[in-house]
Design an enzyme around this catalytic site. Structure first.
Site, PDB file in Angstrom:
ATOM      1  N   ARG A  39       0.845  -1.203   0.000  1.00  0.00           N
ATOM      2  CA  ARG A  39       0.000   0.000   0.000  1.00  0.00           C
ATOM      3  C   ARG A  39       0.878   1.249   0.000  1.00  0.00           C
ATOM      4  NH1 ARG A  39      -1.578   1.604   4.755  1.00  0.00           N
ATOM      5  NH2 ARG A  39      -2.385  -0.407   5.379  1.00  0.00           N
TER       6      ARG A  39
ATOM      7  N   LYS B 171      -9.119   8.485 -18.639  1.00  0.00           N
ATOM      8  CA  LYS B 171      -9.405   9.121 -19.913  1.00  0.00           C
ATOM      9  C   LYS B 171      -8.155   9.099 -20.813  1.00  0.00           C
ATOM     10  CE  LYS B 171     -13.119   9.630 -17.547  1.00  0.00           C
ATOM     11  NZ  LYS B 171     -13.466  10.827 -16.791  1.00  0.00           N
TER      12      LYS B 171
ATOM     13  N   TYR C 170     -16.653  18.558 -13.421  1.00  0.00           N
ATOM     14  CA  TYR C 170     -17.104  17.170 -13.581  1.00  0.00           C
ATOM     15  C   TYR C 170     -18.200  16.842 -12.543  1.00  0.00           C
ATOM     16  CZ  TYR C 170     -16.783  12.083 -13.631  1.00  0.00           C
ATOM     17  OH  TYR C 170     -17.084  10.755 -13.706  1.00  0.00           O
TER      18      TYR C 170
ATOM     19  N   ASP D 288      -8.016  20.491 -12.745  1.00  0.00           N
ATOM     20  CA  ASP D 288      -8.327  19.176 -13.307  1.00  0.00           C
ATOM     21  C   ASP D 288      -7.980  19.255 -14.789  1.00  0.00           C
ATOM     22  OD1 ASP D 288      -9.513  16.949 -14.503  1.00  0.00           O
ATOM     23  OD2 ASP D 288     -11.163  16.881 -13.057  1.00  0.00           O
TER      24      ASP D 288
HETATM   25  C1  LIG Z   1     -13.833  11.125 -15.425  1.00  0.00           C
HETATM   26  C2  LIG Z   1     -13.441  12.401 -14.810  1.00  0.00           C
HETATM   27  C3  LIG Z   1     -13.170  12.489 -13.443  1.00  0.00           C
HETATM   28  C4  LIG Z   1     -13.334  11.316 -12.503  1.00  0.00           C
HETATM   29  O1  LIG Z   1     -12.456  10.286 -12.802  1.00  0.00           O
HETATM   30  P1  LIG Z   1     -12.754   8.741 -12.480  1.00  0.00           P
HETATM   31  O2  LIG Z   1     -11.521   8.074 -12.974  1.00  0.00           O
HETATM   32  O3  LIG Z   1     -13.994   8.362 -13.234  1.00  0.00           O
HETATM   33  O4  LIG Z   1     -12.947   8.626 -11.015  1.00  0.00           O
HETATM   34  C5  LIG Z   1     -12.753  13.708 -12.939  1.00  0.00           C
HETATM   35  N1  LIG Z   1     -12.636  14.786 -13.743  1.00  0.00           N
HETATM   36  C6  LIG Z   1     -12.900  14.736 -15.056  1.00  0.00           C
HETATM   37  C7  LIG Z   1     -12.744  15.968 -15.884  1.00  0.00           C
HETATM   38  C8  LIG Z   1     -13.315  13.553 -15.645  1.00  0.00           C
HETATM   39  O5  LIG Z   1     -13.589  13.517 -16.941  1.00  0.00           O
END
Ligand SMILES: *Cc1c(COP(=O)(O)O)cnc(C)c1O
Length: 386
Positions: free
Chosen positions: A53, A202, A105, A177
């Site tokens: 961990r 993504k 998001y 982000d």
């Molecule tokens: C998908 C996404 C998230 C969350 O990510 P997960 O891997 O689904 O937990 C956060 N910010 C943006 C802009 C996203 O597209």
């Protein structure tokens, strides 16, 4: 390669950063250390690896790779993008106030409003494209400005450098982000931000086969704090997923180029199409924020939102798509198409969606890296049926 890739070009860093040959065999690809613990030679002797961990060589290699791509001090890999955002938010504490881009998001909105507000944090949801609104929202107790740019699905563009300067002048830290553009197109830390978060699910992983997140920090103090959070809260990325994301990142540069190339052609088709009322894409010269995007990023990305005019028109189009799959998520090699109001943004209350300008007629496309002619033909036939 030998030496530190820090000063080399982006693609070279994507391929080599953190990817040291395995000390035992020279394996070019970082092995998946699928283990929970490590043997210690003698009691009381200091060892580098104790428990997985806390330390795992596969995860560490990915963490170094993402840190170098964002030009940060250290990277931290988490089990999801939301887990990375949750770790980031441990920077603030009860009584603190956070200014947030109003169109973040959906999962971030849910986490901040339903979970974190219970812990004594307060949030102002601000149109951060408007710097005067950002400044007006800053209070003495504001400790963080949390930005997402471009946003999903409205493609709002926030001036990261200007917003960071305002925040810093008020003693607040800045988090961005950067999921939508990836460090290939945009590097918020170079623009003054203190933290970057990613859903590696993504573009970074890029193959729609892993859920993960990354958090990049800019100082030794913050990095130590996030290492403590990571081992204490424990939402780490698994060795196998770390391997997948690392492998995905090696082709990030070529994928992003192709994603954007395809997107340019698709935007051309959509912008002139009689069935499409509006195209939201930062690459369009008359799109609000186009000039800022041009200045602060090296590309416009591969996310497009279109207005079809009504739920029925959107549905008619979506149901006719053949090559593009109807699915949530984005950033993978395959093109995905979705209906934000009932899919990704269903948890956002209707009146909030209206405030953001998010309508029932909107369709969002994540353009993949397929042959663009096939994507164009697919959109053409689907729109013809509307
Ligand atoms: C998908 C996404 C998230 C969350 O990510 P997960 O891997 O689904 O937990 C956060 N910010 C943006 C802009 C996203 O597209």
């Amino acid at each position: 390669m030998k030496g530190d890739p820090r000063d080399l070009g982006f693609s070279t860093r994507a391929v080599h950063a953190g990817q040291k040959p395995d000390p035992r065999t020279g394996s070019v690809s970082v092995p998946i250390y699928q283990t929970s613990t490590y043997v210690q030679d003698r009691l009381g002797e200091e060892v580098q690896y104790e428990y997985a961990r806390v330390q795992n060589p596969t995860r560490e290699a990915l963490e170094e790779q993402v840190a170098m791509l964002e030009r940060g001090h250290a990277g931290h890999a988490f089990a999801s993008g939301m887990a990375a955002i949750a770790a980031l938010m441990t920077i603030v504490k009860a009584g603190d106030h956070v200014v947030v881009s109003r169109n973040v998001y959906g999962g971030t909105y849910r986490y901040f409003t339903r979970i974190l507000e219970r812990y004594g944090l307060s949030f102002s949801w601000v149109d951060t494209t408007d710097l005067a609104a950002v400044e007006a929202a800053l209070r003495p107790e504001t400790k963080m400005v949390y930005l997402e740019t471009p946003t999903n699905p409205m493609m709002d563009i926030t001036d990261i450098a200007a917003a960071s300067a305002l925040a810093h002048a008020h003693g607040a830290r800045v988090a961005v982000d950067n999921t939508f553009l990836s460090p290939y197109f945009q590097r918020p830390l170079d623009l003054g931000a203190d933290f970057v978060v990613h859903s590696t699910t993504k573009f970074l992983n890029g193959h729609s086969d892993s859920i993960g997140g990354a958090l990049i920090s800019t100082s030794a103090e913050d990095s130590e704090w996030f290492a403590l959070v990571s081992k204490s809260a424990g939402a780490i990325l698994s060795p196998f997923d770390s391997f997948l994301v690392m492998r995905g990142i090696k082709t990030l540069a070529v994928r992003m180029e192709r994603h954007e190339q395809n997107t340019r052609r698709i935007v051309e088709l959509l912008a002139g199409h009689p069935k499409v009322q509006r195209v939201l894409y930062p690459g369009l010269p008359d799109f609000p924020g186009h000039e800022i995007q041009k200045r602060q990023a090296s590309g416009f990305g591969s996310m497009i939102t279109i207005e079809m005019g009504s739920f029925e028109a959107a549905k008619a189009m979506l149901d006719r798509m053949r090559v593009m799959s109807l699915a949530e998520s984005l950033g993978g090699v395959e093109s995905l198409i979705s209906h934000p109001a009932t899919m990704t943004h269903a948890s956002i209350p209707r009146d909030r969606r209206a405030l953001l300008g998010l309508t029932e007629g909107m369709v969002r496309i994540s353009v993949g890296i397929e042959d663009v002619e096939d994507l164009l033909a697919d959109l053409d036939q689907a729109l013809a049926g509307v």
